[in-house]
Design an enzyme around this catalytic site. Structure first.
Site, PDB file in Angstrom:
ATOM      1  N   ASP A 207       0.820  -1.219   0.000  1.00  0.00           N
ATOM      2  CA  ASP A 207       0.000   0.000   0.000  1.00  0.00           C
ATOM      3  C   ASP A 207       0.852   1.268   0.000  1.00  0.00           C
ATOM      4  O   ASP A 207       0.322   2.366  -0.042  1.00  0.00           O
ATOM      5  CB  ASP A 207      -0.912  -0.016   1.241  1.00  0.00           C
ATOM      6  CG  ASP A 207      -1.973   1.076   1.217  1.00  0.00           C
ATOM      7  OD1 ASP A 207      -2.527   1.341   0.134  1.00  0.00           O
ATOM      8  OD2 ASP A 207      -2.241   1.671   2.282  1.00  0.00           O
ATOM      9  N   SER A 231      -6.923   5.314   0.020  1.00  0.00           N
ATOM     10  CA  SER A 231      -7.230   3.997  -0.534  1.00  0.00           C
ATOM     11  C   SER A 231      -8.692   3.661  -0.281  1.00  0.00           C
ATOM     12  O   SER A 231      -9.214   3.886   0.813  1.00  0.00           O
ATOM     13  CB  SER A 231      -6.341   2.929   0.109  1.00  0.00           C
ATOM     14  OG  SER A 231      -4.973   3.224  -0.084  1.00  0.00           O
ATOM     15  N   GLN A 281      -5.646  -2.002  -6.646  1.00  0.00           N
ATOM     16  CA  GLN A 281      -6.156  -1.054  -5.663  1.00  0.00           C
ATOM     17  C   GLN A 281      -6.844   0.106  -6.372  1.00  0.00           C
ATOM     18  O   GLN A 281      -6.404   0.528  -7.444  1.00  0.00           O
ATOM     19  CB  GLN A 281      -5.023  -0.509  -4.780  1.00  0.00           C
ATOM     20  CG  GLN A 281      -5.484   0.430  -3.679  1.00  0.00           C
ATOM     21  CD  GLN A 281      -4.317   0.906  -2.820  1.00  0.00           C
ATOM     22  OE1 GLN A 281      -3.470   1.665  -3.282  1.00  0.00           O
ATOM     23  NE2 GLN A 281      -4.262   0.448  -1.592  1.00  0.00           N
TER      24      GLN A 281
END
Length: 294
Positions: A207, A231, A281
């Protein structure tokens, strides 16, 4: 003083407070929200702690629902959805101060031999990581010295990150840039031999830079951002065993950004070019609006 890799292992070592309930620390940081990779990594630890340990995780799918508050512990509640002959499924809900901030579903697979095997070759022939400067060294070279806040963050950083291409510092440099980015990464110290720790540490790392690919055609990656980003969801598929304290190449691209959302895809390879992990993502991007008086 423990090194950043040891602190990461400690961060992933959850306290079990009931059969299916775990509590994770959330360090006090000068950030608006808890880092999403931390929550995802801790949630995966909680899921893995409720399995018998002989089935590695093969996929996870997660949603970031609310921003977490730094410095406030997070409770992870695990639902044992399925324990089959080959697959185990767990659903994890992360709760902070009585509010759900994150959901994760993880699937674990008993290792087995398949009837065939293939993979596409890596997209790029990246230089060896040892020949590239760390991102901290690149910033120091450009700025002369790190601001105090960045210096503190650099000392706590659990991963050595090295961009395959030099960082872009001006708006002119980002013009006509493709929405792609690639970095070499590894933990800054040993992480032990527990495969679950390495999987959760890589989940944490996945991430850190993935949404860079969305921003590259728009603005320099470092310096004052013109956008607030967060996110929205995160999915990973784990293909082969790996160690997160060894170099891995994270190749990232963004096929589309529209409607305030940008999609990013990542492929993680070892130094031999074997595909280890696939990542997808979506992030939310909004024009940054300073608070009155700032």
């Amino acid at each position: 003083m423990t090194n950043p890799a040891e602190r990461l292992v400690d961060l992933l070592d959850l306290e079990q407070i009931e059969v299916n309930i775990f509590r994770g620390a959330s360090p006090e940081e000068s950030l608006q929200r808890v880092f999403g990779g931390q929550v995802a990594g801790q949630a995966l630890v909680a899921a893995g702690r409720t399995t018998d340990g002989d089935r590695p995780v093969h996929s996870l799918h997660a949603y970031f629902l609310r921003p977490g508050r730094p410095g406030v512990p997070i409770v992870y509640q695990v639902e044992r959805v399925r324990d089959g002959r080959s697959f185990t499924t767990r659903r994890v809900t992360a709760v902070q101060q009585g509010r759900t901030i994150f959901n994760l579903t993880a699937s674990f697979h008993q290792p087995e031999e398949g009837p065939f095997e293939h993979q596409l070759p890596p997209r790029l022939d990246a230089p060896d990581p040892e020949t590239l400067p760390s991102v901290v060294d690149e910033i120091r070279e450009h700025l002369g010295a790190l601001p105090e806040q960045l210096e503190r963050m650099a000392r706590r950083q659990p991963f050595d990150i090295r961009y395959v291409e030099r960082l872009r510092w001006t708006s002119d440099e980002v013009q006509d840039a493709e929405p792609r980015s690639a970095v070499w990464m590894r933990a800054v110290g040993p992480l032990g031999d527990d495969p679950l720790v390495h999987t959760c540490a890589l989940t944490y790392a996945s991430d850190m830079t993935l949404l860079d690919a969305v921003r590259i055609p728009v603005e320099p990656l470092w310096g004052r951002r013109g956008f607030d980003m967060a996110s929205l969801d995160h999915a990973m598929w784990f293909h082969r065993p790996f160690r997160t304290d060894e170099w891995f190449l994270y190749d990232q691209e963004s096929p589309i950004a529209t409607g305030g959302r940008g999609l990013a895809r990542g492929r993680i390879y070892d130094r031999e070019g074997r595909l280890l992990v696939s990542v997808v993502q979506e992030g939310l991007f909004r024009t940054w609006a300073p608070k009155p008086g700032s």
